[in-house]
Design a protein around this motif. Structure first.
Motif, short mmCIF file in Angstrom:
data_model
loop_
_atom_site.label_atom_id
_atom_site.label_comp_id
_atom_site.label_asym_id
_atom_site.label_seq_id
_atom_site.Cartn_x
_atom_site.Cartn_y
_atom_site.Cartn_z
N PRO A 193 0.78 -1.36 0.14
CA PRO A 193 0.35 0.23 0.34
C PRO A 193 1.27 1.19 -0.04
N LEU A 194 0.42 2.29 -0.85
CA LEU A 194 0.93 2.62 -0.81
C LEU A 194 0.14 4.37 0.10
N LYS A 195 0.85 5.00 0.75
CA LYS A 195 0.55 5.90 1.89
C LYS A 195 0.27 7.40 0.56
N ALA A 196 -1.45 8.08 1.60
CA ALA A 196 -1.44 9.35 0.57
C ALA A 196 -0.45 10.60 0.94
N VAL A 197 -0.11 11.08 0.25
CA VAL A 197 0.65 12.25 0.27
C VAL A 197 0.09 13.80 0.65
N ILE A 209 0.74 8.75 -6.70
CA ILE A 209 1.08 8.16 -7.70
C ILE A 209 2.12 8.62 -8.44
N GLU A 210 1.66 9.72 -8.84
CA GLU A 210 2.88 10.36 -9.11
C GLU A 210 4.17 10.41 -8.56
N HIS A 211 3.42 10.53 -7.07
CA HIS A 211 4.80 10.93 -6.21
C HIS A 211 5.85 9.81 -6.32
N ALA A 212 4.91 8.65 -6.13
CA ALA A 212 5.77 7.12 -5.48
C ALA A 212 6.89 6.86 -7.41
N LEU A 213 5.83 7.54 -8.72
CA LEU A 213 6.62 7.27 -9.55
C LEU A 213 8.01 8.85 -10.02
N GLY A 214 8.32 9.46 -9.43
CA GLY A 214 8.86 10.48 -9.06
C GLY A 214 8.76 11.66 -10.37
N ILE A 215 7.70 12.08 -10.71
CA ILE A 215 6.40 12.91 -10.91
C ILE A 215 6.21 14.19 -10.17
N SER A 216 7.06 14.92 -10.64
CA SER A 216 7.34 15.92 -9.55
C SER A 216 5.45 17.72 -9.31
N GLU A 238 -7.27 0.47 -5.02
CA GLU A 238 -8.02 0.98 -3.62
C GLU A 238 -7.91 0.93 -2.38
N SER A 239 -8.83 1.83 -2.20
CA SER A 239 -8.63 2.71 -0.50
C SER A 239 -9.02 1.89 0.23
N ILE A 240 -7.72 2.78 1.26
CA ILE A 240 -7.42 1.57 2.81
C ILE A 240 -7.02 2.41 3.67
N GLU A 241 -7.52 2.02 4.69
CA GLU A 241 -7.22 3.41 6.03
C GLU A 241 -6.04 2.34 7.00
N ILE A 242 -4.66 2.34 6.74
CA ILE A 242 -3.87 1.93 7.67
C ILE A 242 -3.90 3.03 9.03
N ASP A 243 -3.66 3.04 10.18
CA ASP A 243 -3.34 3.94 11.55
C ASP A 243 -3.85 5.29 10.59
N HIS A 270 -4.38 4.82 2.96
CA HIS A 270 -3.50 4.28 1.73
C HIS A 270 -4.07 4.01 0.45
N PHE A 271 -3.37 2.98 -0.26
CA PHE A 271 -3.58 3.13 -1.90
C PHE A 271 -2.88 1.61 -2.74
N ILE A 272 -4.07 0.45 -3.36
CA ILE A 272 -3.23 -0.51 -3.12
C ILE A 272 -3.59 -0.58 -5.05
N LEU A 273 -2.91 -0.20 -5.40
CA LEU A 273 -2.74 -0.20 -7.23
C LEU A 273 -3.15 -1.44 -7.95
N LYS A 274 -4.68 -1.60 -8.80
CA LYS A 274 -4.88 -2.77 -8.56
C LYS A 274 -5.32 -2.62 -10.28
N SER A 275 -4.92 -2.42 -11.12
CA SER A 275 -5.70 -2.28 -12.44
C SER A 275 -5.21 -1.04 -13.12
#
Length: 454
Positions: free
Chosen positions: A233-237, A248-255, A377-382, A386-391
């Motif tokens: 899961p990716l933590k929302a920025v 997602i853009e942050h994870a790809l290194g896109i400013s 998929e959007s989920i909540e952690i603590d 967070h986002f789980i990339l699906k398709s």
């Protein structure tokens, strides 16, 4: 086994077969087509030849089999057959019909669709070319049995208002009047096929190489997204509606930036949360302000001043505009087909703002020549999203001719997001945003490929 006239393989055949399986899955092609592509990458004409020279075999007696009689496809059926092949492979191209006069004079009119194809693919812009100027570019002429290195002439004469012209050298001996050429650009090089005379099935290996080259950036991006998905899961920025795209853009290194250009090497990224609610969430296609020079109201500020409402100390106009309903502010759309204008109207006051169809179509082409529609998929952690990339749905080459009809049918709508801070400050608008429900994407983007990121 005969002496091998081709280069020695640097990888075992078993590994090459594994490469072909991966390519088959990536390109959604047959195993045979994938094997042929791998063979050409190792400087063999096809897989059969590669296999023959690199696999030891016992001598066997040849068996004679009765040959199946097949009949060639000809005429309009052949043209239709070849266009179907190009469409199935997702290879955009432009047609050019050869005339008797063109063959005689070695020059053809560069018709409007061809000029637009060249311009949109950043190949050549006749509008910037001077009269009397001739530009020569390398090209390849594909015949039934060979690939000929040649040149294409892009010309604007001094006479006849400098109407754009085109010619492919060495073409005369391979065409007849009324033949149809398919002109196809691959990485800045023009390939010319006479689809009235050759069956493109005989060039599937070459065409599949084009697919791989054309989609090279898409495969690169797809692998990056799959690698990110494997990390979990990716933590929302940030929070809010734009959080998923920004994350997602942050994870790809896109400013983060406010550019209207596509996000990743020419590919636009669109992201949505994959929930039950997401099925009703519209995806933004592009943002485009009205043509103020022909609009009754001359700015977003004028619109919010007249039709906005006070909310949280600010003057706002946050609403959706459609041809099918009049919203709570009394606003709706009307498409005036004869003038090719999209008109925002108030049910009492009349016209409010106007968009030119030509500008909207251009924005669609600029923004969505190629797009990745990412579901997560959007989920909540603590306590944090967070986002789980699906398709991913990969689209190319939008049907620009359908844009205004989809607006007229209410399938594409527009959102105003106008705010005047404290009711007196400068008016700002994050839009207007033209949107579509994801379930209707196939009406605008016919060439779709879906990939799992799990």
């Amino acid at each position: 086994m005969s002496e091998n006239p081709y280069p020695e393989l640097k990888r075992p055949i078993a590994r090459l077969k594994d490469d072909a399986k991966k390519l088959k899955k990536a390109l959604n092609i047959s195993q045979n087509e994938a094997l042929n592509i791998i063979a050409t990458q190792h400087h063999y004409p096809d897989w059969q030849t590669l296999d023959f020279y690199n696999t030891p075999r016992k001598a066997i007696k040849p068996k004679t089999k009765p040959q199946k009689v097949t009949y060639p496809i000809i005429g309009e059926d052949l043209i239709h057959h070849n266009r179907e092949i190009l469409a199935r492979l997702g290879l955009d191209h432009s047609d050019l019909i050869i005339t008797a006069t063109g063959i005689k004079k070695s020059i053809m009119d560069a018709i409007a669709p061809l000029r637009e194809y060249f311009k949109l693919n950043h190949y050549h812009d006749y509008g910037l070319q001077q009269q009397g100027e001739k530009i020569l570019q390398p090209a390849k002429l594909i015949t039934a049995t060979s690939i000929i290195d040649t040149q294409v002439s892009l010309y604007r004469p001094n006479t006849k208002k400098g109407d754009p012209r085109i010619w492919i050298y060495q073409l005369k001996e391979h065409v007849q009047p009324n033949d149809v050429l398919a002109l196809l650009l691959v990485k800045g090089l023009l390939y010319v096929f006479n689809i009235s005379r050759i069956d493109l099935n005989t060039h599937l290996t070459l065409l599949n190489q084009f697919v791989y080259q054309v989609d090279e950036v898409a495969f690169e991006l797809l692998e990056k997204l799959r690698a990110i998905a494997k990390l979990g899961p990716l933590k929302a920025v940030k929070s809010g509606d734009t959080a998923i795209g920004m994350t997602i853009e942050h994870a790809l290194g896109i400013s983060a930036n406010s550019s209207k250009n596509p996000d990743y090497k020419g590919i636009e990224l669109k992201s949505a949360r994959e929930k039950a609610k997401a099925q009703k969430t519209r995806s933004t296609i592009f943002a485009q302000v009205a043509s103020w020079d022909i609009s009754p109201l001359k700015s977003s500020g004028a619109i919010v001043d007249k039709y906005g409402y006070m909310r949280e100390d600010d003057l706002k106009l946050y609403c959706s505009i459609s041809t099918k309903t009049i919203n709570s502010q009394g606003l709706s759309f009307e498409y005036q087909e004869s003038k090719d204008l999209l008109v925002e109207k108030h049910h009492i006051d009349g016209e409010v703002a106007v968009w030119k169809g030509s500008i909207l179509r251009q924005r669609l082409l600029e923004k969505h020549k190629e797009t990745f529609w990412i579901k997560a998929e959007s989920i909540e952690i603590d306590g944090t999203e967070h986002f789980i990339l699906k398709s991913v749905i990969h689209t190319k080459n939008p049907l620009v001719g359908q844009l205004m009809q989809l607006l007229a049918d209410g399938i594409i709508t527009m959102d105003h997001l106008i705010k005047r801070k404290n009711g007196t400050g400068n008016a700002t608008e994050k839009g207007p945003l033209f949107k579509i429900n994801p379930k209707h994407l196939d009406l605008l983007f016919p060439e779709q490929k879906e990939y799992s990121l799990e």
